[in-house]
Write an enzyme that holds these catalytic residues in place. Structure first.
Site, short mmCIF file in Angstrom:
data_model
loop_
_atom_site.label_atom_id
_atom_site.label_comp_id
_atom_site.label_asym_id
_atom_site.label_seq_id
_atom_site.Cartn_x
_atom_site.Cartn_y
_atom_site.Cartn_z
N LYS A 118 1.05 -1.38 -0.05
CA LYS A 118 -0.31 0.01 -0.73
C LYS A 118 0.57 1.54 -0.27
CE LYS A 118 -4.51 0.85 2.49
NZ LYS A 118 -5.19 0.96 3.66
C1 E4P Z 1 -8.54 2.08 3.73
O1 E4P Z 1 -7.33 1.24 2.86
C2 E4P Z 1 -8.08 2.62 4.94
O2 E4P Z 1 -7.32 1.48 5.56
C3 E4P Z 1 -9.79 2.87 5.58
O3 E4P Z 1 -10.72 2.20 4.75
C4 E4P Z 1 -9.42 4.60 6.27
O4 E4P Z 1 -10.96 4.53 6.59
P1 E4P Z 1 -10.98 5.54 7.88
O5 E4P Z 1 -11.29 7.30 7.05
O6 E4P Z 1 -12.16 4.92 8.50
O7 E4P Z 1 -9.68 5.88 8.63
#
Ligand code: E4P
Length: 225
Positions: free
Chosen positions: A87
């Site tokens: 990522k």
């Molecule tokens: C995506 O891969 C992120 O880990 C996640 O969906 C972020 O979500 P949040 O806005 O609830 O922190």
């Protein structure tokens, strides 16, 4: 639409996996920190544990923000398990890193996507996934789902194979809307997945079926006596 779970919590990952509907996992540094996982060795061991539960892609995020640092981390991360997807944040060096990693056959997930232009760059660089953050856009009064619909249109226009991984999902309606507009993947908190199960008419209906069955069985028993 594929279902990923957005957590680093082992119990929650097991619960979703045991339902038989889990296609993958996304994590981020905040989610790892929430589970109290710190230090490279522990973090890598935790990713390995997750990969051994799930039969699908597991996103592990780099911490570096420069090209060389990201590549070094990515090369270490992919050695943990074949399920690891690297990522990478949506920044200039991140785009360069995605291009390099995709040329080496390494899967990537470009995170922190908030606009169609960002997603287009990541797709051009060869990202396996782009992660538009729906909930965080909704939080600032911008329609997150509109972004998913724009990305579907753009990717289909040009036949990009990059998958739209809807992230920052906050509730079950988000999941349904993602399916309606054609997201390839929704990464969800366990609570939102479980909320999809619920309908009051299902509970009422099941209660009545079981009560009718019990009453009929008791009647048959009485006749036998
Ligand atoms: C995506 O891969 C992120 O880990 C996640 O969906 C972020 O979500 P949040 O806005 O609830 O922190």
């Amino acid at each position: 639409m594929k279902f990923f779970i957005d957590t680093a919590n082992i119990e929650q990952i097991k619960e979703a996996h045991d339902m038989g509907i889990l296609d993958g996992v996304t994590t981020n540094p905040s989610l790892m920190a929430k589970e109290g996982i710190t230090g490279k060795e522990n973090i890598f061991a935790h990713y390995k544990k997750i990969c051994e539960i799930v039969h699908g892609d597991v996103s592990a995020e780099v911490i570096s923000t420069d090209f060389d640092g990201m590549i070094k981390e990515a090369e270490e991360l992919v050695k943990i398990h074949k399920h690891i997807v690297v990522k990478v944040p949506m920044i200039k060096d991140g785009v360069k890193a995605i291009k390099y990693l995709s040329s080496k056959g390494i899967k990537t997930n470009c995170t922190l996507i908030f606009s169609p232009g960002q997603a287009l760059l990541a797709a051009k660089a060869g990202a396996t996934y782009v992660s538009p953050f729906i909930g965080r856009l909704d939080d600032i009064s911008v329609d997150g789902m509109e972004l998913i619909a724009q990305l579907r249109l753009i990717f289909d226009n040009y036949g990009f194979t990059t998958q739209i991984l809807a992230a920052s999902i906050r509730h079950p309606v988000h999941i349904i809307q993602c399916a309606e507009v054609g997201a390839d993947v929704a990464t969800c908190p366990l609570s939102s997945i479980l909320a999809l199960l619920k309908h009051p008419l299902t509970d009422i209906g099941l209660e009545k079926f079981l009560a009718d069955h019990k009453a009929a069985s008791q009647k048959t028993e009485k006749v036998k006596v």
